[in-house]
Design a protein around this motif. Structure first.
Motif, mmCIF file in Angstrom:
data_model
loop_
_atom_site.group_PDB
_atom_site.id
_atom_site.type_symbol
_atom_site.label_atom_id
_atom_site.label_comp_id
_atom_site.label_asym_id
_atom_site.label_seq_id
_atom_site.Cartn_x
_atom_site.Cartn_y
_atom_site.Cartn_z
ATOM 1 N N MET A 210 -33.088 8.223 7.219
ATOM 2 C CA MET A 210 -33.192 9.681 7.298
ATOM 3 C C MET A 210 -33.780 10.179 8.615
ATOM 4 O O MET A 210 -33.212 11.084 9.239
ATOM 5 C CB MET A 210 -33.987 10.211 6.093
ATOM 6 C CG MET A 210 -33.222 10.125 4.785
ATOM 7 S SD MET A 210 -34.148 10.774 3.348
ATOM 8 C CE MET A 210 -35.350 9.431 3.117
ATOM 9 N N GLU A 214 -31.588 12.397 11.305
ATOM 10 C CA GLU A 214 -32.070 13.736 11.660
ATOM 11 C C GLU A 214 -32.204 13.862 13.177
ATOM 12 O O GLU A 214 -31.850 14.903 13.759
ATOM 13 C CB GLU A 214 -33.401 14.026 10.982
ATOM 14 C CG GLU A 214 -33.901 15.443 11.270
ATOM 15 C CD GLU A 214 -35.223 15.768 10.599
ATOM 16 O OE1 GLU A 214 -35.658 16.932 10.709
ATOM 17 O OE2 GLU A 214 -35.823 14.867 9.980
ATOM 18 N N ARG A 215 -32.693 12.830 13.818
ATOM 19 C CA ARG A 215 -32.811 12.852 15.280
ATOM 20 C C ARG A 215 -31.434 12.952 15.938
ATOM 21 O O ARG A 215 -31.250 13.685 16.928
ATOM 22 C CB ARG A 215 -33.533 11.599 15.762
ATOM 23 C CG ARG A 215 -33.785 11.612 17.281
ATOM 24 C CD ARG A 215 -34.627 10.441 17.723
ATOM 25 N NE ARG A 215 -33.927 9.166 17.553
ATOM 26 C CZ ARG A 215 -34.262 8.243 16.665
ATOM 27 N NH1 ARG A 215 -35.284 8.443 15.837
ATOM 28 N NH2 ARG A 215 -33.576 7.110 16.592
ATOM 29 N N ILE A 217 -28.815 14.414 14.752
ATOM 30 C CA ILE A 217 -28.349 15.795 14.588
ATOM 31 C C ILE A 217 -28.977 16.681 15.666
ATOM 32 O O ILE A 217 -28.309 17.530 16.264
ATOM 33 C CB ILE A 217 -28.684 16.304 13.173
ATOM 34 C CG1 ILE A 217 -27.878 15.519 12.125
ATOM 35 C CG2 ILE A 217 -28.395 17.802 13.046
ATOM 36 C CD1 ILE A 217 -28.325 15.777 10.695
ATOM 37 N N THR A 225 -33.775 21.267 12.479
ATOM 38 C CA THR A 225 -33.193 20.237 11.624
ATOM 39 C C THR A 225 -34.140 19.934 10.467
ATOM 40 O O THR A 225 -35.362 20.036 10.595
ATOM 41 C CB THR A 225 -32.910 18.953 12.414
ATOM 42 O OG1 THR A 225 -34.150 18.475 12.970
ATOM 43 C CG2 THR A 225 -31.917 19.211 13.530
ATOM 44 N N ALA A 226 -33.550 19.577 9.344
ATOM 45 C CA ALA A 226 -34.354 19.285 8.157
ATOM 46 C C ALA A 226 -33.620 18.260 7.310
ATOM 47 O O ALA A 226 -32.402 18.103 7.402
ATOM 48 C CB ALA A 226 -34.604 20.550 7.346
ATOM 49 N N VAL A 227 -34.377 17.561 6.480
ATOM 50 C CA VAL A 227 -33.785 16.606 5.551
ATOM 51 C C VAL A 227 -34.439 16.801 4.187
ATOM 52 O O VAL A 227 -35.659 16.942 4.089
ATOM 53 C CB VAL A 227 -33.932 15.152 6.046
ATOM 54 C CG1 VAL A 227 -35.397 14.799 6.303
ATOM 55 C CG2 VAL A 227 -33.310 14.177 5.066
ATOM 56 N N HIS A 238 -28.950 16.801 4.851
ATOM 57 C CA HIS A 238 -29.387 17.048 6.226
ATOM 58 C C HIS A 238 -28.847 18.400 6.675
ATOM 59 O O HIS A 238 -27.733 18.778 6.317
ATOM 60 C CB HIS A 238 -28.871 15.962 7.164
ATOM 61 C CG HIS A 238 -29.535 14.638 6.989
ATOM 62 N ND1 HIS A 238 -30.639 14.258 7.718
ATOM 63 C CD2 HIS A 238 -29.260 13.608 6.158
ATOM 64 C CE1 HIS A 238 -31.010 13.028 7.358
ATOM 65 N NE2 HIS A 238 -30.190 12.622 6.407
ATOM 66 N N SER A 239 -29.618 19.105 7.479
ATOM 67 C CA SER A 239 -29.173 20.411 7.939
ATOM 68 C C SER A 239 -29.683 20.710 9.338
ATOM 69 O O SER A 239 -30.637 20.099 9.826
ATOM 70 C CB SER A 239 -29.637 21.511 6.970
ATOM 71 O OG SER A 239 -31.048 21.533 6.866
ATOM 72 N N GLY A 240 -29.012 21.660 9.974
ATOM 73 C CA GLY A 240 -29.421 22.117 11.296
ATOM 74 C C GLY A 240 -28.718 23.417 11.612
ATOM 75 O O GLY A 240 -27.725 23.787 10.959
#
Length: 243
Positions: A210, A214-215, A217, A225-227, A238-240
C-alpha cells in the motif's frame, strides 16, 4: 521501463506479459463474475459498492472506468446519472459487459477497447477515473497512472480498488494458504482453467504494498493521495486528485 516485468511469479519481457495477460482474460471472461463470487464468498460485491460510494459519481460527470470490461463498476456508477465510458484492453471481457448491460436494460454506456498505458482520449477530458482489480495486470503501471492523470480535468479524481497485503496477524497466513491452494482448484472446477487463476493469485503477491503504490500515484502527479484498507489491507481503495 525495465527489461522484464512480473507475470505472476515469472519475470518476462513487457510485450510477453501484455500478450499473456490478454490470453488470461480471454480465457476467463465468460466465467469471470462467477469466479469472483466463488473466490471472495461474494464479498467483492460489497467492496465494489463501497468503492463507488467513495467515488461519489454525480449526474452530468464524465467518468472513465478502466479495465471495467464486465461492467460491474460501470453499472453502479451509471445509477448516478453520470456518463460512463468503459474501457478494457480485452475484447472478450467487453463483450461480456455489453451482453450483461443489454440483459439488464442498461443503456447509454460507451464501450471501447483501450490500453491503459496509451489512451487515445484527449487531455483533461474526464471528471473521474476508476480502475477496479485491473491495475496489477497492467504491464507498465507508472505509464498507466500518468495516462490517468493526463485524461483527467483539473479537480478530477482517481480511484483504484486493488488487492494488497493484509496486515492482520494470522489472517495473512490463512489467506495465503487458501489463495494458493484452493483458488486454482476452483478455477479448474468452475472455469476449467487452473493456470489463469494461479496467475491471478500470483499477481496479487507481486503487486506493490500500500505505501509503495500510494507513492507511485503521487509520482504520476496526483495530490492528496490516500489509501483506505479493508480486511487489514487485503483489499484497498487508493485515491488521488489532479490539480
Amino acid at each position: 521501463m525495465t527489461e522484464t516485468v512480473s507475470f505472476g511469479y515469472e519475470d518476462v519481457a513487457p510485450a510477453e506479459k501484455t500478450a499473456r495477460v490478454r490470453g488470461v482474460f480471454s480465457n476467463v471472461a465468460a466465467r469471470y463474475d462467477l469466479m469472483n463470487d466463488a473466490m471472495s464468498a461474494g464479498m467483492h460485491r460489497l467492496w465494489k459498492d463501497r468503492f463507488v460510494r467513495r467515488v461519489k459519481p454525480r449526474a452530468g460527470e464524465q467518468i472513465l472506468d478502466m479495465a471495467g470490461g464486465t461492467g460491474d463498476i460501470a453499472f453502479r456508477l451509471a445509477e448516478s446519472g453520470a456518463s460512463i465510458t468503459v474501457a478494457d484492453i480485452n475484447p472478450e471481457m467487453l463483450a461480456v459487459g455489453v451482453d450483461r448491460a443489454a440483459k439488464r436494460g442498461i443503456d447509454g454506456l460507451v464501450w471501447t477497447e483501450a490500453n491503459a498505458e496509451t489512451l487515445t482520449f484527449p487531455d483533461r477530458f474526464f471528471d473521474g477515473y476508476t480502475i477496479a482489480f485491473g491495475i496489477r495486470n497492467v504491464t507498465d503501471i507508472p505509464a498507466a497512472l500518468r495516462e490517468a492523470h493526463r485524461v483527467l480535468r483539473r479537480g478530477g479524481r482517481f480511484y483504484c480498488l486493488e488487492f494488497s497485503t493484509t496486515l492482520w496477524p494470522g489472517f495473512a497466513e490463512i489467506y495465503d494458504a487458501y489463495s494458493h491452494r484452493l483458488v486454482p482448484k476452483l478455477g479448474k472446477l468452475l472455469a476449467n482453467d487452473e493456470d489463469s487463476y494461479r496467475y491471478l493469485i500470483e499477481s496479487i503477491r507481486r503487486f506493490p504494498d500500500m505505501p509503495t503504490f500510494e507513492r507511485m500515484i503521487g509520482e504520476a502527479g496526483f495530490v492528496q493521495t490516500a489509501v483506505e484498507p479493508m480486511l487489514g489491507g487485503l483489499v484497498a481503495i487508493h485515491s488521488g486528485w489532479k490539480i
